[in-house]
Design a protein around this motif. Structure first.
Motif, PDB file in Angstrom:
ATOM      1  N   ALA A  22       0.825  -1.214   0.000  1.00  0.00           N
ATOM      2  CA  ALA A  22       0.000   0.000   0.000  1.00  0.00           C
ATOM      3  C   ALA A  22       0.857   1.262   0.000  1.00  0.00           C
ATOM      4  CB  ALA A  22      -0.928  -0.010   1.210  1.00  0.00           C
ATOM      5  N   LEU A  23       1.916   1.264   0.778  1.00  0.00           N
ATOM      6  CA  LEU A  23       2.748   2.463   0.914  1.00  0.00           C
ATOM      7  C   LEU A  23       3.681   2.684  -0.272  1.00  0.00           C
ATOM      8  CD1 LEU A  23       3.633   2.159   4.701  1.00  0.00           C
ATOM      9  CD2 LEU A  23       2.224   3.936   3.649  1.00  0.00           C
ATOM     10  N   SER A  24       3.780   1.701  -1.158  1.00  0.00           N
ATOM     11  CA  SER A  24       4.693   1.809  -2.305  1.00  0.00           C
ATOM     12  C   SER A  24       4.039   2.450  -3.512  1.00  0.00           C
ATOM     13  CB  SER A  24       5.200   0.409  -2.686  1.00  0.00           C
ATOM     14  OG  SER A  24       5.956  -0.162  -1.631  1.00  0.00           O
ATOM     15  N   GLN A  25       2.768   2.788  -3.401  1.00  0.00           N
ATOM     16  CA  GLN A  25       2.070   3.362  -4.551  1.00  0.00           C
ATOM     17  C   GLN A  25       2.791   4.612  -5.055  1.00  0.00           C
ATOM     18  OE1 GLN A  25      -0.594   1.691  -5.872  1.00  0.00           O
ATOM     19  NE2 GLN A  25      -0.065   0.215  -4.261  1.00  0.00           N
ATOM     20  N   GLY A  26       3.093   4.614  -6.349  1.00  0.00           N
ATOM     21  CA  GLY A  26       3.720   5.767  -6.974  1.00  0.00           C
ATOM     22  C   GLY A  26       5.224   5.831  -6.866  1.00  0.00           C
ATOM     23  N   LEU A  27       5.842   4.935  -6.088  1.00  0.00           N
ATOM     24  CA  LEU A  27       7.301   4.946  -5.950  1.00  0.00           C
ATOM     25  C   LEU A  27       7.953   4.235  -7.116  1.00  0.00           C
ATOM     26  CD1 LEU A  27       7.673   4.042  -2.152  1.00  0.00           C
ATOM     27  CD2 LEU A  27       7.747   6.314  -3.188  1.00  0.00           C
ATOM     28  N   ASP A  28       9.192   4.624  -7.421  1.00  0.00           N
ATOM     29  CA  ASP A  28       9.925   3.882  -8.443  1.00  0.00           C
ATOM     30  C   ASP A  28      10.396   2.562  -7.848  1.00  0.00           C
ATOM     31  OD1 ASP A  28      12.165   4.437  -6.853  1.00  0.00           O
ATOM     32  OD2 ASP A  28      12.806   6.112  -8.108  1.00  0.00           O
ATOM     33  N   GLU A  29      11.007   1.737  -8.671  1.00  0.00           N
ATOM     34  CA  GLU A  29      11.364   0.390  -8.226  1.00  0.00           C
ATOM     35  C   GLU A  29      12.340   0.419  -7.053  1.00  0.00           C
ATOM     36  OE1 GLU A  29      11.167  -3.543  -7.749  1.00  0.00           O
ATOM     37  OE2 GLU A  29       9.894  -2.317  -9.034  1.00  0.00           O
ATOM     38  N   ALA A  30      13.309   1.335  -7.100  1.00  0.00           N
ATOM     39  CA  ALA A  30      14.268   1.428  -5.998  1.00  0.00           C
ATOM     40  C   ALA A  30      13.565   1.799  -4.701  1.00  0.00           C
ATOM     41  CB  ALA A  30      15.347   2.459  -6.325  1.00  0.00           C
ATOM     42  N   GLY A  31      12.619   2.714  -4.783  1.00  0.00           N
ATOM     43  CA  GLY A  31      11.872   3.105  -3.605  1.00  0.00           C
ATOM     44  C   GLY A  31      11.017   1.981  -3.060  1.00  0.00           C
ATOM     45  N   ARG A  32      10.400   1.227  -3.969  1.00  0.00           N
ATOM     46  CA  ARG A  32       9.561   0.101  -3.541  1.00  0.00           C
ATOM     47  C   ARG A  32      10.384  -0.948  -2.813  1.00  0.00           C
ATOM     48  NH1 ARG A  32       4.565  -0.327  -6.203  1.00  0.00           N
ATOM     49  NH2 ARG A  32       4.614  -2.592  -5.971  1.00  0.00           N
ATOM     50  N   GLN A  33      11.610  -1.137  -3.239  1.00  0.00           N
ATOM     51  CA  GLN A  33      12.473  -2.132  -2.602  1.00  0.00           C
ATOM     52  C   GLN A  33      12.843  -1.735  -1.169  1.00  0.00           C
ATOM     53  OE1 GLN A  33      13.422  -5.125  -3.818  1.00  0.00           O
ATOM     54  NE2 GLN A  33      12.173  -4.745  -5.641  1.00  0.00           N
ATOM     55  N   GLU A  34      12.848  -0.429  -0.882  1.00  0.00           N
ATOM     56  CA  GLU A  34      13.249   0.041   0.444  1.00  0.00           C
ATOM     57  C   GLU A  34      12.125  -0.021   1.476  1.00  0.00           C
ATOM     58  OE1 GLU A  34      14.703   3.973  -0.031  1.00  0.00           O
ATOM     59  OE2 GLU A  34      16.471   3.394  -1.194  1.00  0.00           O
ATOM     60  N   VAL A  35      10.882  -0.007   1.025  1.00  0.00           N
ATOM     61  CA  VAL A  35       9.752   0.132   1.944  1.00  0.00           C
ATOM     62  C   VAL A  35       9.677  -0.988   2.972  1.00  0.00           C
ATOM     63  CG1 VAL A  35       7.232   0.230   2.113  1.00  0.00           C
ATOM     64  CG2 VAL A  35       8.428   1.582   0.380  1.00  0.00           C
ATOM     65  N   PRO A  36       9.810  -2.284   2.601  1.00  0.00           N
ATOM     66  CA  PRO A  36       9.709  -3.335   3.628  1.00  0.00           C
ATOM     67  C   PRO A  36      10.725  -3.175   4.756  1.00  0.00           C
ATOM     68  CG  PRO A  36       9.523  -4.301   1.439  1.00  0.00           C
ATOM     69  CD  PRO A  36       9.925  -2.874   1.241  1.00  0.00           C
ATOM     70  N   ALA A  37      11.952  -2.764   4.428  1.00  0.00           N
ATOM     71  CA  ALA A  37      12.969  -2.586   5.466  1.00  0.00           C
ATOM     72  C   ALA A  37      12.621  -1.402   6.369  1.00  0.00           C
ATOM     73  CB  ALA A  37      14.341  -2.377   4.824  1.00  0.00           C
ATOM     74  N   ILE A  38      12.053  -0.351   5.798  1.00  0.00           N
ATOM     75  CA  ILE A  38      11.668   0.813   6.598  1.00  0.00           C
ATOM     76  C   ILE A  38      10.559   0.438   7.576  1.00  0.00           C
ATOM     77  CG2 ILE A  38      10.645   3.122   6.498  1.00  0.00           C
ATOM     78  CD1 ILE A  38      11.977   3.461   3.756  1.00  0.00           C
ATOM     79  N   ILE A  39       9.607  -0.345   7.088  1.00  0.00           N
ATOM     80  CA  ILE A  39       8.513  -0.793   7.961  1.00  0.00           C
ATOM     81  C   ILE A  39       9.057  -1.695   9.058  1.00  0.00           C
ATOM     82  CG2 ILE A  39       6.420  -2.209   8.052  1.00  0.00           C
ATOM     83  CD1 ILE A  39       5.714  -1.163   5.284  1.00  0.00           C
ATOM     84  N   ALA A  40       9.952  -2.611   8.699  1.00  0.00           N
ATOM     85  CA  ALA A  40      10.518  -3.537   9.690  1.00  0.00           C
ATOM     86  C   ALA A  40      11.247  -2.775  10.790  1.00  0.00           C
ATOM     87  CB  ALA A  40      11.455  -4.523   9.001  1.00  0.00           C
ATOM     88  N   LEU A  41      11.975  -1.740  10.429  1.00  0.00           N
ATOM     89  CA  LEU A  41      12.696  -0.950  11.430  1.00  0.00           C
ATOM     90  C   LEU A  41      11.721  -0.228  12.359  1.00  0.00           C
ATOM     91  CD1 LEU A  41      15.546  -0.117  12.338  1.00  0.00           C
ATOM     92  CD2 LEU A  41      15.333   1.885  10.834  1.00  0.00           C
ATOM     93  N   ALA A  42      10.653   0.317  11.799  1.00  0.00           N
ATOM     94  CA  ALA A  42       9.654   0.986  12.626  1.00  0.00           C
ATOM     95  C   ALA A  42       8.988   0.008  13.584  1.00  0.00           C
ATOM     96  CB  ALA A  42       8.599   1.654  11.736  1.00  0.00           C
ATOM     97  N   LEU A  43       8.703  -1.206  13.110  1.00  0.00           N
ATOM     98  CA  LEU A  43       8.091  -2.223  13.971  1.00  0.00           C
ATOM     99  C   LEU A  43       9.036  -2.636  15.092  1.00  0.00           C
ATOM    100  CD1 LEU A  43       6.337  -4.484  11.308  1.00  0.00           C
ATOM    101  CD2 LEU A  43       5.256  -2.885  12.900  1.00  0.00           C
ATOM    102  N   GLN A  44      10.315  -2.635  14.804  1.00  0.00           N
ATOM    103  CA  GLN A  44      11.307  -3.047  15.801  1.00  0.00           C
ATOM    104  C   GLN A  44      11.575  -1.948  16.815  1.00  0.00           C
ATOM    105  OE1 GLN A  44      15.135  -3.924  14.108  1.00  0.00           O
ATOM    106  NE2 GLN A  44      16.141  -4.090  16.081  1.00  0.00           N
ATOM    107  N   GLN A  45      11.684  -0.692  16.349  1.00  0.00           N
ATOM    108  CA  GLN A  45      12.140   0.376  17.227  1.00  0.00           C
ATOM    109  C   GLN A  45      11.010   1.213  17.820  1.00  0.00           C
ATOM    110  OE1 GLN A  45      15.035   2.661  15.009  1.00  0.00           O
ATOM    111  NE2 GLN A  45      16.676   1.230  15.490  1.00  0.00           N
TER     112      GLN A  45
END
Length: 503
Positions: free
Chosen positions: A467-490
């Motif tokens: 859902a959060l990757s809408q409109g992002l380029d491929e490089a941006g889409r690849q980063e989203v899962p790691a960003i979410i994982a960090l937020a869930l952890q910290q």
């Protein structure tokens, strides 16, 4: 620019301002600023009635966050732009925030009229940025309203573009506005055209652009900023940065005494100034001259000043007693501890006993007194609190309150509007009853909190990433899962401990 009408009187009215929450507007941080300077101000207790007034509220997000987190408060927010007030009222209705009133009014004429008579006498008042963007008649009206509505002992926050830091960019702002208003009718198109002109002149070797470090920074930084912010910053006809002493003189007309800045670290010249600068600062006893020296030494583009209507000095030892009673609430995880501090020479690394105290403070809410008692070798409680709050790693409160249903409703509503990580970052906040303020939060955290309040759990992170990757380029889409994982952890465990998301 007003898109063919003149009711704005030189103030931008054809484009709404950005949404934002700023921690310097919260009563708890204003009380801390007063306390650090030895001035009496009471930290609001859980469920304690309080009257809060914001002038120039824009889209009202800051006022809404405070009202939602503190249902016992009565919040009043005023703005000149009817689009801002209509939007803010719609959010309040959608989130069921009933303890807030939004008033459309001209601050130059509000004092003394029927609408002003209905505004409760204020314990805390905030004006974020509006002083820089309005003309002399509006500033005079603000002073009249403060004289009428701030109770004796009431605290006022006033932020503005400061001199001399903005001195080198005054010509740039005029160039952008004059060029922009000749190029386009709509303000957002005008500011883009004006900035293009400034960049072209800079490339052509324009002396007064190239010799100002601030202008060089702004010409680059403005490429990444939202048009809503740029338009209001550069296209207002009455835009004028100010010297602290001139603002303080104006506030004296409402019997307001300047006592501090809302940035806690700025209460410690030993941290902010070099030894040579501090010696010159200490030549003077009066605060206007001391602040002028500090403004001349620091790159302080924006001031957050704190005034009190009838400032009372605390007795000897009372400041430390009040600090000891405050509860420190971590707003970042222990893994995010930052012990770097900006100082005149660059960056200093905090070590020793103060670093140990900071690390322990991030383990969970604790009173300052209890924390200091566990570390008898470290005696400066004021410096500890100033560093943690000043670096946005903690907040202070009288005592934690359970999360109010109104706070959940607002957080769910605001987070439900997030459709993607694309677009301007903004400066928003999550309503938190435990701190009685807002927790600084990017779009991602708003989204996660809203989904968790709707009953979703961490195992939905894959769907969240999509859902959060809408409109992002491929490089941006690849980063989203790691960003979410960090937020869930910290961050999510911290939000759970504060009651912002379900246990």
């Amino acid at each position: 620019m007003t898109a063919g009408n003149d009711w704005g009187g030189g103030y931008v009215t054809d484009l709404e301002y950005i949404e934002g929450y700023y921690s310097q507007q919260s009563p708890s941080q204003l009380v801390l600023a007063c306390t650090l300077r030895g001035i009496a101000a009471e930290l609001p207790g859980p469920g304690e009635p309080l009257r809060y007034l914001e002038l120039g509220c824009g889209q009202g997000i800051g006022a809404l966050v405070l009202a939602a987190a503190n249902p016992a408060w009565k919040v009043t927010a005023v703005d000149y732009n009817p689009a801002h007030i209509a939007g803010a009222r719609a959010v309040a209705a959608a989130a069921g925030i009933g303890n807030i009133d939004f008033i459309e009014a001209d601050l130059s004429t509000l004092a003394g009229n029927e609408a002003a008579r209905a505004i409760p006498e204020a314990d805390f008042t905030s004006m974020h940025g509006v002083w820089t963007w309005v003309g002399p008649e509006v500033r005079a009206g603000i002073v009249r309203l403060l004289a009428e509505k701030v109770r004796p002992g009431g605290v006022v926050h006033l932020s503005y573009n400061a001199l001399p830091a903005w001195q080198g960019a005054i010509g740039m702002q005029r160039l952008v506005r004059e060029g922009g208003r000749r190029a386009a009718l709509r303000s957002e198109a005008g500011v883009a055209a004006g900035l293009d002109l400034a960049r072209a002149l800079n490339a052509a070797g324009a002396h007064y652009l190239q010799t100002s470090p601030l202008v060089q920074h702004l010409l680059t930084a403005t490429q990444e900023l939202a048009p809503e912010y740029l338009t209001h910053e550069y296209m207002n006809a009455h835009w004028a940065p100010a010297f602290h002493a001139d603002v303080a003189a104006a506030m004296a007309g409402a019997k307001l005494d300047w006592v501090a800045t809302a940035a806690p670290l700025e209460s410690f010249p030993s941290l902010m100034l070099s030894e040579e600068q501090r010696a010159l600062y200490e030549r003077f006893e009066d605060s206007p001259m001391r602040e002028l020296v500090m403004d001349t030494c620091l790159h302080r583009q924006f001031r957050h000043d704190v005034y009190v209507r009838g400032a009372r000095r605390l007795r000897a030892g009372e400041r430390d007693e009040r600090l000891a009673a405050m509860t420190l609430v971590p707003i970042v995880s222990p893994a995010e501890l930052d012990t770097n501090l900006a100082v005149p020479a660059g960056t200093a690394e905090i070590g020793g006993g103060l670093k140990a105290l900071m690390a322990e403070a991030l383990q969970g809410p604790t009173t300052v007194g209890a924390l200091m008692a566990r570390h008898p070798g470290v005696s400066n409680a004021a410096e500890l609190v100033a560093v943690l709050v000043g670096t946005n790693q903690a907040q202070v409160t009288a005592a934690g309150a359970p999360q109010a249903p109104s706070a959940d409703r607002l957080n769910r509503y605001l987070g439900g509007r997030v459709r993607s990580l694309l677009g301007p970052r903004g400066a928003s906040g999550l309503a938190c009853s435990f701190t009685g303020a807002g927790l600084p939060a990017p779009k991602l955290l708003h989204f996660i909190v809203a989904r968790m309040l709707a009953g979703e759990r961490e195992d939905a992170a894959g769907a969240w990433a999509e859902a959060l990757s809408q409109g992002l380029d491929e490089a941006g889409r690849q980063e989203v899962p790691a960003i979410i994982a960090l937020a869930l952890q910290q961050r999510v465990p911290l939000l759970r401990a504060l009651g912002v998301v379900p246990a």
